[in-house]
Design a protein around this motif. Structure first.
Motif, PDB file in Angstrom:
ATOM      1  N   UNK A   1       0.650  -1.635   0.661  1.00  0.00           N
ATOM      2  CA  UNK A   1      -0.274   0.435   0.150  1.00  0.00           C
ATOM      3  C   UNK A   1       0.615   0.953   0.228  1.00  0.00           C
ATOM      4  N   UNK A   2       2.127   1.410  -0.844  1.00  0.00           N
ATOM      5  CA  UNK A   2       2.805   2.249  -0.926  1.00  0.00           C
ATOM      6  C   UNK A   2       2.540   3.462  -1.356  1.00  0.00           C
ATOM      7  N   UNK A   3       2.927   4.376  -0.919  1.00  0.00           N
ATOM      8  CA  UNK A   3       2.332   6.103  -2.381  1.00  0.00           C
ATOM      9  C   UNK A   3       3.629   6.229  -2.563  1.00  0.00           C
ATOM     10  N   UNK A   4       3.868   7.533  -3.368  1.00  0.00           N
ATOM     11  CA  UNK A   4       4.971   8.076  -3.382  1.00  0.00           C
ATOM     12  C   UNK A   4       4.913   9.028  -2.369  1.00  0.00           C
ATOM     13  N   UNK A   5       4.642   9.108  -1.565  1.00  0.00           N
ATOM     14  CA  UNK A   5       4.879  10.164  -0.592  1.00  0.00           C
ATOM     15  C   UNK A   5       5.261   9.124   1.051  1.00  0.00           C
ATOM     16  N   UNK A   6       4.975   8.130   0.976  1.00  0.00           N
ATOM     17  CA  UNK A   6       5.057   6.862   2.009  1.00  0.00           C
ATOM     18  C   UNK A   6       4.787   5.399   1.734  1.00  0.00           C
ATOM     19  N   UNK A   7       6.314   5.063   1.771  1.00  0.00           N
ATOM     20  CA  UNK A   7       6.415   3.820   1.484  1.00  0.00           C
ATOM     21  C   UNK A   7       5.975   2.276   2.633  1.00  0.00           C
ATOM     22  N   UNK A   8       5.721   1.312   2.390  1.00  0.00           N
ATOM     23  CA  UNK A   8       5.401   0.718   2.907  1.00  0.00           C
ATOM     24  C   UNK A   8       5.691  -0.907   2.862  1.00  0.00           C
ATOM     25  N   UNK A   9       6.724  -1.367   3.765  1.00  0.00           N
ATOM     26  CA  UNK A   9       7.636  -3.056   2.960  1.00  0.00           C
ATOM     27  C   UNK A   9       7.113  -3.921   3.844  1.00  0.00           C
ATOM     28  N   UNK A  10       6.362  -4.567   3.685  1.00  0.00           N
ATOM     29  CA  UNK A  10       5.974  -5.884   4.009  1.00  0.00           C
ATOM     30  C   UNK A  10       6.778  -6.932   4.080  1.00  0.00           C
ATOM     31  N   UNK A  11       7.502  -7.992   4.803  1.00  0.00           N
ATOM     32  CA  UNK A  11       8.460  -8.662   5.008  1.00  0.00           C
ATOM     33  C   UNK A  11       7.992  -9.949   5.068  1.00  0.00           C
ATOM     34  N   UNK A  12       7.615 -11.396   4.464  1.00  0.00           N
ATOM     35  CA  UNK A  12       7.149 -12.524   4.566  1.00  0.00           C
ATOM     36  C   UNK A  12       7.769 -13.019   4.919  1.00  0.00           C
ATOM     37  N   UNK A  13       8.775 -13.434   5.833  1.00  0.00           N
ATOM     38  CA  UNK A  13       9.783 -13.961   6.798  1.00  0.00           C
ATOM     39  C   UNK A  13       9.142 -14.270   8.416  1.00  0.00           C
ATOM     40  N   UNK A  14       8.607 -12.649   8.622  1.00  0.00           N
ATOM     41  CA  UNK A  14       8.111 -12.378  10.152  1.00  0.00           C
ATOM     42  C   UNK A  14       6.969 -12.162   9.572  1.00  0.00           C
ATOM     43  N   UNK A  15       6.235 -11.570   8.362  1.00  0.00           N
ATOM     44  CA  UNK A  15       5.398 -11.020   8.985  1.00  0.00           C
ATOM     45  C   UNK A  15       5.144  -9.292   9.549  1.00  0.00           C
ATOM     46  N   UNK A  16       6.356  -9.217   9.839  1.00  0.00           N
ATOM     47  CA  UNK A  16       6.304  -7.678   9.684  1.00  0.00           C
ATOM     48  C   UNK A  16       6.926  -6.510   8.502  1.00  0.00           C
ATOM     49  N   UNK A  17       6.408  -5.042   8.564  1.00  0.00           N
ATOM     50  CA  UNK A  17       6.357  -3.804   8.050  1.00  0.00           C
ATOM     51  C   UNK A  17       6.898  -3.231   8.915  1.00  0.00           C
ATOM     52  N   UNK A  18       7.211  -2.191   7.469  1.00  0.00           N
ATOM     53  CA  UNK A  18       7.538  -0.972   7.960  1.00  0.00           C
ATOM     54  C   UNK A  18       7.695  -0.340   6.902  1.00  0.00           C
ATOM     55  N   UNK A  19       7.515   1.383   7.644  1.00  0.00           N
ATOM     56  CA  UNK A  19       7.023   2.046   6.406  1.00  0.00           C
ATOM     57  C   UNK A  19       8.054   3.569   7.218  1.00  0.00           C
ATOM     58  N   UNK A  20       7.904   4.158   6.090  1.00  0.00           N
ATOM     59  CA  UNK A  20       8.820   5.926   6.147  1.00  0.00           C
ATOM     60  C   UNK A  20       7.992   6.523   4.648  1.00  0.00           C
ATOM     61  N   UNK A  21       8.659   7.810   5.229  1.00  0.00           N
ATOM     62  CA  UNK A  21       8.128   9.155   4.520  1.00  0.00           C
ATOM     63  C   UNK A  21       9.251   9.028   3.177  1.00  0.00           C
ATOM     64  N   UNK A  22       8.603   9.226   1.632  1.00  0.00           N
ATOM     65  CA  UNK A  22       9.880   9.592   1.159  1.00  0.00           C
ATOM     66  C   UNK A  22      10.853  10.217   1.456  1.00  0.00           C
ATOM     67  N   UNK A  23      10.055  11.625   1.932  1.00  0.00           N
ATOM     68  CA  UNK A  23      10.941  12.869   2.151  1.00  0.00           C
ATOM     69  C   UNK A  23      12.476  12.761   3.520  1.00  0.00           C
ATOM     70  N   UNK A  24      12.096  11.594   4.171  1.00  0.00           N
ATOM     71  CA  UNK A  24      12.889  11.572   5.161  1.00  0.00           C
ATOM     72  C   UNK A  24      14.214  10.721   4.656  1.00  0.00           C
ATOM     73  N   UNK A  25      14.299  10.330   2.871  1.00  0.00           N
ATOM     74  CA  UNK A  25      15.238   9.952   2.306  1.00  0.00           C
ATOM     75  C   UNK A  25      16.383  10.711   2.078  1.00  0.00           C
ATOM     76  N   UNK A  26      17.209  10.114   2.561  1.00  0.00           N
ATOM     77  CA  UNK A  26      18.552  11.140   2.272  1.00  0.00           C
ATOM     78  C   UNK A  26      18.912  10.355   0.653  1.00  0.00           C
ATOM     79  N   UNK A  27      19.522   9.291   0.237  1.00  0.00           N
ATOM     80  CA  UNK A  27      20.068   8.914  -0.577  1.00  0.00           C
ATOM     81  C   UNK A  27      19.425   7.446  -1.127  1.00  0.00           C
ATOM     82  N   UNK A  28      19.634   6.542  -2.102  1.00  0.00           N
ATOM     83  CA  UNK A  28      19.236   5.341  -1.864  1.00  0.00           C
ATOM     84  C   UNK A  28      20.638   4.894  -3.199  1.00  0.00           C
ATOM     85  N   UNK A  29      21.073   3.589  -2.787  1.00  0.00           N
ATOM     86  CA  UNK A  29      22.731   3.606  -3.686  1.00  0.00           C
ATOM     87  C   UNK A  29      22.324   2.098  -3.968  1.00  0.00           C
TER      88      UNK A  29
END
Length: 173
Positions: free
Chosen positions: A31-59
Motif C-alpha cells: 500500500x505504498x504511495x509516492x509520499x510514504x512507502x510500506x514494505x512487508x516482510x514475508x519471513x516474519x510478517x513484519x512491515x516497515x513504513x517511512x516517508x519518502x521525504x525522509x530519504x537522503x539517498x538510495x544506493x
C-alpha cells in the motif's frame, strides 16, 4: 561503485525502491504511495513504513555473493538495507553491551533467535544470570534498532517484558 538516487525527485526515489521490492522473493509493497512507502516482510510478517521525504539517498549495492541489494540512507543518519528477503538495520547501542560482538546489520527475525537463546538459557541449570542479562540486552538492542527505522515491534517488546519477569521468578525461587 553504483551511483545513488538523490531525493531531488521523490517519485524517482520511490520508484527505485518499489521496483527493487517488486523483484524480491521476500518483500512486498504494502500500500505504498509516492509520499510514504510500506514494505512487508514475508519471513516474519513484519512491515516497515517511512516517508519518502525522509530519504537522503538510495544506493544500489552488491553483497559478497554478487546479489544486489539497496542501501537506503535517511536524513536522520539511519539506514536500512533492502535485500531479497529481509530489511536489515543497525542494532541500537545498548550501555553495558559489547557492540563489537553483535553483527553490524540485524533483522527482525533475529529477535526470535535471541528469544530462543534466552529460553534455552533459562531452562539450563548451568546458566549464570549474567548470561541471560547479556541476551536480554542483545534483544533490546535489536528491538530498538528495528523500532528506530520504522518497524512496529510492540508484540516483541511484550516478549521481553514477559521473559524478564520469568527470569526474575526463576532466580528468586
Amino acid at each position: 561503485m553504483s551511483k545513488g538516487t538523490k531525493p531531488g525527485d521523490a517519485n524517482t526515489v520511490a520508484e527505485t525502491i518499489l521496483t527493487y521490492v517488486e523483484d524480491t522473493a521476500g518483500l512486498v509493497n504494502c500500500g505504498s504511495s509516492t509520499e510514504k512507502l510500506q514494505i512487508f516482510q514475508k519471513a516474519d510478517g513484519k512491515s516497515l513504513s517511512f516517508e519518502v521525504l525522509d530519504i537522503d539517498e538510495v544506493i544500489p549495492r552488491t553483497d559478497s555473493e554478487g546479489k544486489p541489494f539497496l542501501q537506503v540512507n535517511f536524513l536522520s543518519g539511519k539506514k536500512i538495507l533492502l535485500t531479497d528477503t529481509l530489511v536489515g538495520f543497525k542494532p541500537a547501542v545498548n550501555p553495558g553491551l559489547d557492540m563489537g560482538k553483535l553483527p553490524s546489520v540485524v533483522t527482525t527475525p533475529d529477535l526470535i533467535s535471541v528469544v530462543e537463546a534466552i529460553e534455552e538459557s533459562m531452562s539450563s541449570t548451568e546458566t549464570e544470570p549474567e548470561e541471560i542479562e547479556v541476551l536480554r540486552r542483545v534483544f533490546g538492542s535489536v528491538l530498538e534498532g528495528g523500532e528506530a527505522v520504522g518497524f512496529d515491534l510492540t508484540s516483541e517488546r511484550v516478549w521481553l517484558t514477559r521473559l524478564t519477569h520469568q527470569s526474575g521468578q526463576r532466580h528468586t525461587a
